[in-house]
Design a protein around this motif. Structure first.
Motif, PDB file in Angstrom:
ATOM      1  N   ALA A 161       4.845  27.753 -49.829  1.00  0.00           N
ATOM      2  CA  ALA A 161       4.978  29.265 -50.030  1.00  0.00           C
ATOM      3  C   ALA A 161       5.002  30.233 -48.976  1.00  0.00           C
ATOM      4  CB  ALA A 161       3.945  29.621 -51.066  1.00  0.00           C
ATOM      5  N   GLY A 207       9.723  33.697 -45.563  1.00  0.00           N
ATOM      6  CA  GLY A 207       9.806  34.603 -46.829  1.00  0.00           C
ATOM      7  C   GLY A 207       8.616  35.714 -46.423  1.00  0.00           C
ATOM      8  N   TYR A 225      18.440  29.533 -44.741  1.00  0.00           N
ATOM      9  CA  TYR A 225      16.904  29.652 -44.296  1.00  0.00           C
ATOM     10  C   TYR A 225      16.881  28.914 -42.909  1.00  0.00           C
ATOM     11  CZ  TYR A 225      11.980  29.529 -45.020  1.00  0.00           C
ATOM     12  OH  TYR A 225      10.599  29.729 -45.347  1.00  0.00           O
ATOM     13  N   PHE A 236      11.015  34.333 -54.284  1.00  0.00           N
ATOM     14  CA  PHE A 236      11.347  33.514 -53.017  1.00  0.00           C
ATOM     15  C   PHE A 236      10.174  33.354 -52.250  1.00  0.00           C
ATOM     16  CE2 PHE A 236      12.550  33.094 -48.701  1.00  0.00           C
ATOM     17  CZ  PHE A 236      13.869  32.950 -48.577  1.00  0.00           C
ATOM     18  N   THR A 237       9.158  34.240 -52.214  1.00  0.00           N
ATOM     19  CA  THR A 237       8.057  34.085 -51.323  1.00  0.00           C
ATOM     20  C   THR A 237       7.225  33.040 -51.866  1.00  0.00           C
ATOM     21  OG1 THR A 237       6.154  35.001 -50.028  1.00  0.00           O
ATOM     22  CG2 THR A 237       6.512  35.914 -52.163  1.00  0.00           C
ATOM     23  N   SER A 241       8.222  30.596 -53.552  1.00  0.00           N
ATOM     24  CA  SER A 241       8.791  29.347 -53.726  1.00  0.00           C
ATOM     25  C   SER A 241       9.220  29.044 -55.428  1.00  0.00           C
ATOM     26  CB  SER A 241       8.159  28.104 -53.317  1.00  0.00           C
ATOM     27  OG  SER A 241       8.131  28.288 -52.110  1.00  0.00           O
ATOM     28  N   SER A 287       8.016  24.870 -45.290  1.00  0.00           N
ATOM     29  CA  SER A 287       8.809  25.484 -46.490  1.00  0.00           C
ATOM     30  C   SER A 287      10.124  24.644 -46.399  1.00  0.00           C
ATOM     31  CB  SER A 287       9.006  26.823 -46.112  1.00  0.00           C
ATOM     32  OG  SER A 287       8.071  27.590 -46.254  1.00  0.00           O
ATOM     33  N   LEU A 303      11.673  22.309 -49.509  1.00  0.00           N
ATOM     34  CA  LEU A 303      13.062  22.500 -50.280  1.00  0.00           C
ATOM     35  C   LEU A 303      13.958  21.181 -50.505  1.00  0.00           C
ATOM     36  CD1 LEU A 303      14.854  25.817 -49.920  1.00  0.00           C
ATOM     37  CD2 LEU A 303      13.800  24.771 -51.799  1.00  0.00           C
TER      38      LEU A 303
HETATM   39  N1  PFF Z   1       8.358  30.535 -50.058  1.00  0.00           N
HETATM   40  C1  PFF Z   1       9.176  30.382 -49.028  1.00  0.00           C
HETATM   41  C2  PFF Z   1       8.994  31.289 -47.954  1.00  0.00           C
HETATM   42  O1  PFF Z   1       8.665  32.380 -48.344  1.00  0.00           O
HETATM   43  O2  PFF Z   1       9.489  31.140 -46.854  1.00  0.00           O
HETATM   44  C3  PFF Z   1      10.549  30.183 -49.739  1.00  0.00           C
HETATM   45  C4  PFF Z   1      11.301  29.010 -49.120  1.00  0.00           C
HETATM   46  C5  PFF Z   1      12.540  29.304 -48.751  1.00  0.00           C
HETATM   47  C6  PFF Z   1      10.952  27.794 -49.046  1.00  0.00           C
HETATM   48  C7  PFF Z   1      13.275  28.483 -48.210  1.00  0.00           C
HETATM   49  C8  PFF Z   1      11.729  26.983 -48.568  1.00  0.00           C
HETATM   50  C9  PFF Z   1      12.946  27.092 -48.092  1.00  0.00           C
HETATM   51  F1  PFF Z   1      13.693  26.351 -47.582  1.00  0.00           F
END
Ligand code: PFF
Length: 448
Positions: free
Chosen positions: A23, A27, A109, A230-231, A233, A324, A328
């Protein structure tokens, strides 16, 4: 690890750390602050907080529950649960769109993860020392204008992710999360402290928390909801995949609350650190994806001990991005590994290479392809906007509707340890408020 017996987390703490590691990432710091700035501040922040609490929490719990009951990758888990509860196999689409979202998101990302690596290196070499706003802006502009440099760092970031996932050393990283996450929080607090010395802290506070509701539009509400997904996940198959390794004894609601509070605190601290610097230097809050890269180096370049703090900050940011990103790639690899004859290493290489290739299109939208627009958006913005405002909410909606309406109500109440009163509350929120919230935001933005 046998493909038949699904693994489990070694302890509850490991699970909390892994979920928080996923998480908390770019983000919270990069995306949260630039979205707040672009959306005009407090109204966005307050809608975002409401979305996290009312929509994010139940969907997080729903995704874990699907993973834990399904004991498999997101697609197979949905198939299994749909068939055991007498529903159509079409529910597997929820898993499919999650895995697809993960794939698309990781591609851009990784480009930002590359920026973070680049800034880590430049902090060591003292590039930002004593620079003013213009020259820090020029350094960032120079980075964006060089496809070769962007490619180098995107490749380096993706290579790190592939290497870690292929070795399957996620367990070791969880140990590191335990120390690095608190370090990140401490550093953020130090930066907020610096923000207080700029003389523009009050302005930043008002910007973030005193809403001008008149400026709120359907698009801003949609963006705030997208940020909440997004934040946390959500809608990426990650939390389902993590739930599949979860033991029966973990309290889902309590754990969700812990993860959400940590994630939200870090995002708010990021805002409180960044906006005083923005206002003190006459920078634009609506700068876009470059916001933290043109504000924080300025602060580090002009404070005592800034070189060390800057190095630590970008290192920790890179690390948060890595934990993160690993989360993913993991569901994609889990899916390929359980469904094909490929070994773990081959599955990781294949998935990672595909993500890397798409990332190249994303990074070119800052330079050679900046004129190439689809629906008025460049490739980078398109990937980001399409996933966060459409794919993630729809996948999350599917997950919560499935858990709230298709699974046996009594067994869900028992799994969540709900008392009679809280059972009613949970089902009102999970059946009506959260799904209707998502739908309403969609309709509102279509009209607005
Ligand atoms: N919750 C992650 C973040 O806030 O950065 C979201 C995320 C995005 C996780 C991209 C993994 C990722 F590759």
């Amino acid at each position: 690890m046998s493909k038949l017996v699904h693994a489990q987390w070694s302890s509850k703490m490991t699970f909390v750390l892994a979920a928080a590691g996923s998480a908390v990432g770019l983000g919270n710091i990069w995306r949260f602050s630039y979205m707040v700035g672009e959306s005009g501040g407090a109204a966005f922040v307050l809608v975002y907080l409401a979305c996290v609490a009312v929509i994010g929490l139940p969907i997080l719990v729903a995704e874990w529950m699907i993973g834990r009951r399904g004991q498999n990758n997101p697609v197979n888990a949905m198939l299994k649960l749909a068939s055991s509860s007498g529903q159509t196999r079409a529910w597997a689409l929820v898993g499919v769109s999650g895995v697809l979202a993960a794939f698309l998101i990781l591609s851009f990302y990784s480009v930002i993860g590359g920026w973070s690596l680049y800034y880590t290196l430049n902090s060591v070499t003292g590039t930002f020392t004593g620079q003013d706003a213009d020259s820090v802006g020029a350094i960032f502009g120079g980075l964006l204008g060089s496809p070769g440099v962007l490619l180098l760092w995107h490749t380096a970031f993706m290579a790190l992710v592939i290497w870690i996932v292929a070795r399957g050393v996620t367990k070791g990283l969880e140990g590191a999360v335990r120390t690095l996450m608190p370090a990140l929080v401490v550093l953020m607090i130090v930066l907020v402290g610096y923000g207080m010395t700029t003389g523009h802290f009050g302005e930043a506070l008002a910007f973030m928390f005193r809403p001008d509701w008149g400026a709120l539009s359907g698009d801003i509400v949609l963006a705030a909801m997208g940020q909440a997904f997004f934040t946390l996940s959500l809608g990426m198959g990650i939390m389902m995949a993590y739930g599949s390794y979860l033991g029966e004894d973990v309290n889902l609601l309590g754990t969700a609350r812990t993860v959400i509070i940590l994630d939200t605190v870090i995002a708010l601290l990021a805002g409180l650190a960044i906006f005083p610097i923005v206002f003190a230097n006459g920078l634009s809050a609506g700068e876009g994806p470059g916001l933290i890269f043109v504000t924080l180096p300025l602060a580090f370049g002009n404070m005592t001990g800034g070189m060390i703090l800057g190095l630590m900050f970008f290192l920790l940011l890179t690390f948060a991005a890595l934990t993160s990103a690993i989360s993913l790639l993991e569901p994609v690899v889990e899916f390929v590994e359980e469904r094909s004859p490929l070994t773990r290493v081959m599955a990781t290489l294949a998935g990672g290479a595909a993500v890397w290739a798409l990332g190249i299109a994303a990074l070119m939208s800052f330079n050679v392809w900046d004129e190439f627009l689809i629906f008025g958006l460049n490739v980078f913005d398109l990937l980001d906007t399409f996933t966060s405002t459409i794919l993630l909410p729809l996948t999350g909606l599917g997950a919560i509707v499935f858990v709230a309406w298709c699974l046996d109500r009594k067994s869900v109440a028992a799994e969540l340890n709900l008392s009679a009163g809280s059972e009613t509350l949970w089902f009102v929120v999970a059946r009506y408020i959260a799904p209707l919230g998502v739908i309403l935001v969609f309709v509102n933005s279509l009209l607005g």
